[in-house]
Design a protein around this motif. Structure first.
Motif, PDB file in Angstrom:
ATOM      1  N   ASP A  91      -1.142   5.429  -4.554  1.00  8.56           N
ATOM      2  CA  ASP A  91      -1.860   6.986  -4.662  1.00  8.56           C
ATOM      3  C   ASP A  91      -1.392   7.551  -6.042  1.00  8.56           C
ATOM      4  O   ASP A  91      -0.417   7.908  -6.000  1.00  8.56           O
ATOM      5  CB  ASP A  91      -1.137   7.529  -3.188  1.00  8.56           C
ATOM      6  CG  ASP A  91      -2.169   8.923  -3.235  1.00  8.56           C
ATOM      7  OD1 ASP A  91      -3.110   9.497  -3.930  1.00  8.56           O
ATOM      8  OD2 ASP A  91      -1.768   9.638  -2.163  1.00  8.56           O
ATOM      9  N   PHE A  92      -2.793   8.116  -6.599  1.00  6.85           N
ATOM     10  CA  PHE A  92      -2.289   8.455  -7.904  1.00  6.85           C
ATOM     11  C   PHE A  92      -1.640  10.058  -7.748  1.00  6.85           C
ATOM     12  O   PHE A  92      -1.043  10.384  -8.720  1.00  6.85           O
ATOM     13  CB  PHE A  92      -3.747   8.658  -8.712  1.00  6.85           C
ATOM     14  CG  PHE A  92      -3.749   9.142 -10.138  1.00  6.85           C
ATOM     15  CD1 PHE A  92      -3.200   8.470 -10.800  1.00  6.85           C
ATOM     16  CD2 PHE A  92      -4.203  10.618 -10.328  1.00  6.85           C
ATOM     17  CE1 PHE A  92      -3.226   8.776 -12.129  1.00  6.85           C
ATOM     18  CE2 PHE A  92      -4.065  10.839 -11.794  1.00  6.85           C
ATOM     19  CZ  PHE A  92      -3.407   9.900 -12.825  1.00  6.85           C
ATOM     20  N   GLN A  93      -2.015  10.680  -6.528  1.00  7.88           N
ATOM     21  CA  GLN A  93      -1.204  11.828  -6.344  1.00  7.88           C
ATOM     22  C   GLN A  93       0.316  11.696  -6.508  1.00  7.88           C
ATOM     23  O   GLN A  93       0.969  12.591  -6.945  1.00  7.88           O
ATOM     24  CB  GLN A  93      -1.890  12.744  -5.202  1.00  7.88           C
ATOM     25  CG  GLN A  93      -3.131  12.977  -4.972  1.00  7.88           C
ATOM     26  CD  GLN A  93      -3.717  13.848  -6.002  1.00  7.88           C
ATOM     27  OE1 GLN A  93      -3.205  14.659  -6.400  1.00  7.88           O
ATOM     28  NE2 GLN A  93      -4.934  13.596  -6.763  1.00  7.88           N
TER      29      GLN A  93
ATOM     30  N   LEU B  93       0.836  -1.101   0.131  1.00  3.09           N
ATOM     31  CA  LEU B  93      -0.101   0.142   0.073  1.00  3.09           C
ATOM     32  C   LEU B  93       0.854   1.159  -0.114  1.00  3.09           C
ATOM     33  O   LEU B  93       1.670   1.503   1.053  1.00  3.09           O
ATOM     34  CB  LEU B  93      -0.987  -0.085   1.322  1.00  3.09           C
ATOM     35  CG  LEU B  93      -2.005   1.060   1.490  1.00  3.09           C
ATOM     36  CD1 LEU B  93      -2.587   1.358   0.341  1.00  3.09           C
ATOM     37  CD2 LEU B  93      -2.688   1.010   2.777  1.00  3.09           C
ATOM     38  N   VAL B  94       0.907   2.246  -0.961  1.00  2.00           N
ATOM     39  CA  VAL B  94       1.740   3.293  -1.099  1.00  2.00           C
ATOM     40  C   VAL B  94       0.615   4.415  -1.055  1.00  2.00           C
ATOM     41  O   VAL B  94      -0.058   4.467  -2.006  1.00  2.00           O
ATOM     42  CB  VAL B  94       2.359   3.360  -2.559  1.00  2.00           C
ATOM     43  CG1 VAL B  94       3.182   4.350  -2.437  1.00  2.00           C
ATOM     44  CG2 VAL B  94       3.140   2.095  -2.721  1.00  2.00           C
ATOM     45  N   GLU B  95       0.482   4.992   0.212  1.00  2.00           N
ATOM     46  CA  GLU B  95      -0.550   5.970   0.486  1.00  2.00           C
ATOM     47  C   GLU B  95       0.115   7.173   1.177  1.00  2.00           C
ATOM     48  O   GLU B  95       0.699   6.688   2.121  1.00  2.00           O
ATOM     49  CB  GLU B  95      -1.994   5.313   0.980  1.00  2.00           C
ATOM     50  CG  GLU B  95      -2.826   6.273   1.480  1.00  2.00           C
ATOM     51  CD  GLU B  95      -3.287   7.398   0.556  1.00  2.00           C
ATOM     52  OE1 GLU B  95      -3.080   8.354   0.629  1.00  2.00           O
ATOM     53  OE2 GLU B  95      -4.011   6.687  -0.529  1.00  2.00           O
ATOM     54  N   GLU B  96      -0.024   8.310   0.612  1.00  2.00           N
ATOM     55  CA  GLU B  96       0.496   9.396   1.381  1.00  2.00           C
ATOM     56  C   GLU B  96      -0.417   9.967   2.558  1.00  2.00           C
ATOM     57  O   GLU B  96       0.257  10.384   3.757  1.00  2.00           O
ATOM     58  CB  GLU B  96       0.601  10.728   0.506  1.00  2.00           C
ATOM     59  CG  GLU B  96       1.353  11.834   1.087  1.00  2.00           C
ATOM     60  CD  GLU B  96       1.521  13.086   0.040  1.00  2.00           C
ATOM     61  OE1 GLU B  96       2.652  13.543   0.044  1.00  2.00           O
ATOM     62  OE2 GLU B  96       0.847  13.144  -0.799  1.00  2.00           O
TER      63      GLU B  96
ATOM     64  N   ALA C  44      -4.895   5.323   4.743  1.00  2.00           N
ATOM     65  CA  ALA C  44      -3.851   4.079   4.894  1.00  2.00           C
ATOM     66  C   ALA C  44      -4.324   3.255   5.758  1.00  2.00           C
ATOM     67  O   ALA C  44      -4.318   2.190   5.769  1.00  2.00           O
ATOM     68  CB  ALA C  44      -2.319   4.616   4.856  1.00  2.00           C
ATOM     69  N   THR C  45      -4.589   4.025   7.176  1.00  2.00           N
ATOM     70  CA  THR C  45      -4.927   3.051   8.287  1.00  2.00           C
ATOM     71  C   THR C  45      -6.149   2.593   7.954  1.00  2.00           C
ATOM     72  O   THR C  45      -6.175   1.269   8.361  1.00  2.00           O
ATOM     73  CB  THR C  45      -5.027   4.209   9.431  1.00  2.00           C
ATOM     74  OG1 THR C  45      -3.737   4.943   9.601  1.00  2.00           O
ATOM     75  CG2 THR C  45      -5.352   3.433  10.735  1.00  2.00           C
ATOM     76  N   VAL C  46      -7.272   2.957   7.541  1.00  2.00           N
ATOM     77  CA  VAL C  46      -8.391   2.385   7.274  1.00  2.00           C
ATOM     78  C   VAL C  46      -8.212   1.174   6.370  1.00  2.00           C
ATOM     79  O   VAL C  46      -8.990  -0.013   6.674  1.00  2.00           O
ATOM     80  CB  VAL C  46      -9.564   3.281   6.925  1.00  2.00           C
ATOM     81  CG1 VAL C  46     -10.720   2.731   6.282  1.00  2.00           C
ATOM     82  CG2 VAL C  46      -9.947   4.360   7.909  1.00  2.00           C
ATOM     83  N   LEU C  47      -7.647   1.531   5.480  1.00  2.00           N
ATOM     84  CA  LEU C  47      -7.437   0.427   4.225  1.00  2.00           C
ATOM     85  C   LEU C  47      -6.836  -0.752   4.964  1.00  2.00           C
ATOM     86  O   LEU C  47      -6.854  -1.802   4.596  1.00  2.00           O
ATOM     87  CB  LEU C  47      -6.781   0.944   3.117  1.00  2.00           C
ATOM     88  CG  LEU C  47      -6.908   0.240   1.933  1.00  2.00           C
ATOM     89  CD1 LEU C  47      -8.265  -0.089   1.281  1.00  2.00           C
ATOM     90  CD2 LEU C  47      -6.321   0.978   0.567  1.00  2.00           C
TER      91      LEU C  47
ATOM     92  N   ASP D  93       4.310   5.550   2.917  1.00  2.00           N
ATOM     93  CA  ASP D  93       3.708   6.644   2.786  1.00  2.00           C
ATOM     94  C   ASP D  93       4.226   7.703   1.752  1.00  2.00           C
ATOM     95  O   ASP D  93       4.069   8.878   1.371  1.00  2.00           O
ATOM     96  CB  ASP D  93       3.796   7.683   3.989  1.00  2.00           C
ATOM     97  CG  ASP D  93       5.234   8.162   4.662  1.00  2.00           C
ATOM     98  OD1 ASP D  93       6.088   7.632   3.997  1.00  2.00           O
ATOM     99  OD2 ASP D  93       5.124   8.489   5.936  1.00  2.00           O
ATOM    100  N   ASN D  94       5.316   6.988   0.908  1.00  2.00           N
ATOM    101  CA  ASN D  94       5.873   7.865  -0.307  1.00  2.00           C
ATOM    102  C   ASN D  94       6.313   6.837  -1.243  1.00  2.00           C
ATOM    103  O   ASN D  94       6.598   5.242  -0.938  1.00  2.00           O
ATOM    104  CB  ASN D  94       6.944   8.698   0.305  1.00  2.00           C
ATOM    105  CG  ASN D  94       8.162   8.129   0.753  1.00  2.00           C
ATOM    106  OD1 ASN D  94       9.136   7.440   0.025  1.00  2.00           O
ATOM    107  ND2 ASN D  94       8.313   8.016   1.954  1.00  2.00           N
TER     108      ASN D  94
END
Length: 723
Positions: A654-656, A608-611, A616-619, A634-635
């Motif tokens: 994360d698309f961003q 999981l790559v999420e900023e 991120a925690t929920v997922l 987170d990056n």
């Protein structure tokens, strides 16, 4: 939980498609002219071979059945066909002739008109003389004819013959066939002078015809990126004269992107890009950029700087022209102004966003008003019930009748308000589904017992049949009951006599609930309005059958929220059949395990790559709960290292983060590793990506997931890639 929204983009797609078709046709025509100019057949000086290539190429580019070259005899008394190519048979023929005395109007048009574009050749005054003896025999409906001139003398014509439905020729096509005629002139001139020489693509004689006639900007650029020559179309695109552009650097007027220099070098070298190797300076071309490089040219969209400071959107095609020694000598750049298309896209997008905003505002307003109306309505119905119970005093017969009427009217009004509120919540993306495993028989029995008395009161035969294999479905219990009740109530309402039935079947993709009736039926021309809110199909029905027309609209929207749909078949006067489809559960059932209806793979890993930490925690917590091993970062800087260490089966990205060029390159580098070229990558984004964004997804991303993430969507992704 799942929310689904839809928008009609038909007009947008049609406008884009029309523009693309027009651009592609113009681009194809220009590339054909360049292909002819660079042809080795011209260099060999064989007139027959040159004409065969010209007629074949012209026919394939314009998509016509036949293209022929016709030349006058010495007396100018007739024209003779020296080469005619037939697309269907792929054969070249010659020898046909037309006498001037037999077709005076046609020959007069050849000598007086710049070209003949006969959309309806049978009835066109210039070509109708040919109808009986030539056009009708061959089935020709449209003609596009360009004259062949040499030193001020008319030598003949190039005739493009279209078979089938009539065709309306465009100005671009007329310009193109004029250029084809110029090539015939060059071939004849070379043959007459018996010039056996190498005719370079950048020679003045050949390129001047292309330069001056082409509606697309063309520039000749040397290997130092300096502009050697331009046509008028390119001068208009950039806002400069030829003299002002001469000697200037081409890149001063064209915006560049990272990696463009490598693409130009690759084009020069003629060696295909090896994506499995990283170049010395660390540049790794993306999949999108690799597709820009064809075997002999670069295709790309870039903005050009106009003389007045404005930016012009263009489509650029760059190819290399070799010198006499075979080494690259010039770049040939064809530049097409696509600003109009880009502006149209922006306008259509803005209008869509405005329409969607208006729709959301309407739905939110209706939802608010529905809540406001409920408050006084609850009071009215509550007091009516108190009066009916005679708590504050007895009522006479007439008063009881009035109070009962007040209460029943309040119930009807409350039902309408509930429908409006439900529909508004769905359209405003505020409806949340509470999904759980449900017994299909329990759902059906509830709906059957609810409407059975109503059917019996009308004297209808009410039957039902439930497939034993259709035992469990996943959904929101209240909403599925509501959908079944809506369909059954409608069937009973619009069936004066006969029967109503409910049939439930297990199909490979899920479960179908089919409600059939022998009622008034629906005309097929009215199907398009059937699921629109606030509509009853016939105004006369408003007087005969009460209702707002919200039931079917709400039912379809709720079905689609569940990932299913509602479809209809009907015959006017004979009855209707509505089918509610609900898809299979996204979990895999294990029939051998009586203790659990659904199982999850416990040996699958997810990166999981999420900023954003909360997302991120929920997922991460949910994925852990249902049995997956999850690694969160987170990056994207350590992305490759984590992939190598963690060995994931699926990546959520994360698309961003992808907007960072370094991350973009990392994803593409990953795709070059044999072990990871098939690793599923799912982009997480806050809004549905546009078509061009999907095409630009780095590293050939497999799918995307909308935030806030709905459980149904997430499990559908897991099922798709980890089943």
């Amino acid at each position: 939980m799942q929310v689904v929204s839809a928008r009609d983009i038909t007009e947008h797609n049609q406008a884009q498609e029309a523009l693309k078709i027009r651009e592609n046709s113009r681009r194809k025509q220009s590339q054909t002219l360049v292909q002819l100019a660079r042809s080795k057949t011209f260099q060999q000086g064989n007139l027959k071979a040159v004409l065969r290539e010209i007629t074949e190429t012209a026919a394939q580019t314009l998509l016509v059945e036949r293209v022929g070259v016709w030349l006058y005899d010495q007396e100018h008394s007739k024209i003779e066909c020296i080469d005619l190519y037939n697309v269907s048979t792929k054969e070249h023929t010659f020898g046909n002739s037309l006498l001037k005395t037999n077709y005076p109007a046609y020959f007069q048009a050849l000598e007086e008109d710049r070209s003949i574009a006969a959309d309806d050749a049978i009835n066109d005054i210039r070509t109708q003389e040919l109808s009986e003896s030539y056009l009708s025999v061959l089935g020709i409906t449209s003609l596009l004819i360009a004259p062949i001139w040499l030193e001020g003398h008319l030598l003949g014509v190039v005739c493009h013959e279209h078979i089938g439905e009539g065709r309306q020729w465009t100005l671009e096509e007329e310009t193109f066939v004029g250029s084809i005629a110029d090539f015939v002139t060059l071939a004849i001139e070379a043959n007459e002078r018996n010039l056996v020489q190498e005719v370079q693509p950048h020679s003045e004689a050949q390129f001047r015809a292309i330069f001056e006639r082409s509606s697309i900007g063309i520039g000749l650029i040397d290997m130092k990126a300096q502009i050697v020559d331009t046509n008028l179309a390119l001068c208009e695109i950039l806002g400069y004269s030829r003299e002002e552009l001469y000697g200037k650097h081409f890149t001063d007027y064209i915006s560049t992107e990272r990696g463009d220099l490598k693409l130009y070098k690759q084009l020069i070298s003629g060696i295909s890009i090896d994506l499995k190797k990283t170049s010395r300076d660390g540049f790794q071309p993306s999949i999108h950029q690799e597709q820009l490089v064809a075997s002999d040219r670069i295709e790309m969209e870039r903005r050009c700087l106009h003389q007045n400071g404005s930016l012009v959107w263009t489509h650029i095609s760059v190819s290399v022209i070799p010198g006499s020694n075979g080494e690259p000598e010039f770049f040939l750049a064809m530049i097409e102004d696509i600003t109009e298309r880009k502006q149209t896209e922006l306008k259509l997008r803005a209008s869509q966003e405005a329409a969607e905003a208006a729709s959301r505002a309407k739905s939110e307003f209706l939802a608010t008003m529905s809540h406001e109306l409920r408050t006084p309505l609850n009071v009215i119905m509550g007091l009516s019930q108190l009066l009916q119970q005679e708590i504050v005093g007895s009522l006479n017969e007439k008063q009881n009748e009035y109070v009962s009427c007040i209460y029943s009217s309040g119930e009807h009004l409350l039902a309408l308000i509930n429908d409006i509120l439900d529909l508004s919540k769905v359209e405003a993306d505020k409806e949340e589904l509470l999904l759980s495993p449900l017994s299909v028989s329990d759902l059906c029995n509830y709906a059957i017992w609810t409407v059975r008395d109503r059917a019996l009161e009308k004297g209808l035969q009410f039957t039902h049949k439930i497939d034993l294999e259709a035992d469990i479905c996943i959904g929101d219990e209240r909403r599925i009951k509501q959908m079944l009740l809506n369909l059954l109530t409608n069937a009973i309402k619009f069936t004066p006599a006969g029967q109503v039935s409910l049939v439930v079947k297990k199909v490979p993709q899920g479960i179908t609930f089919t409600v059939s009736d022998t009622g008034i039926g629906i005309d097929s021309s009215q199907f398009q309005f059937l699921f629109e809110p606030f509509k009853q199909l016939d105004s006369r029905l408003n007087r005969q059958y009460e209702g707002t027309g919200l039931g079917l609209a709400l039912t379809r929207k709720l079905a689609r929220l569940h990932g299913g749909d509602v479809t209809v078949t009907s015959t006017l006067g004979e009855g209707s059949q509505f089918t509610l489809f609900l898809p299979n559960p996204v979990h895999s059932g294990d029939e051998a395990d009586e203790g659990a209806n659904f199982t999850f793979p416990t040996n699958k890993t997810i990166l999981l790559v999420e900023e954003e930490e909360n997302t991120a925690t929920v997922l991460q917590d949910y994925l852990h709960t249902i049995g997956y091993q999850v690694k969160w970062i987170d990056n994207g800087n350590d992305f490759l290292k984590q992939v190598q260490n963690f060995q994931p089966d699926l990546v959520f990205f994360d698309f961003q983060l992808v907007r960072d060029v370094r991350i973009w390159d990392l994803l593409n580098i990953l795709r070059q590793e044999p072990d990871w070229e098939n690793l599923p990558i799912v982009m997480m984004t806050f809004s549905e990506p546009l078509e061009e964004e999907i095409n630009m997804l780095p590293g050939s991303a497999n799918d995307y997931l909308l935030k806030p993430i709905r459980i149904v969507q997430l499990e559908s992704i897991l099922m798709r890639y980890l089943s």
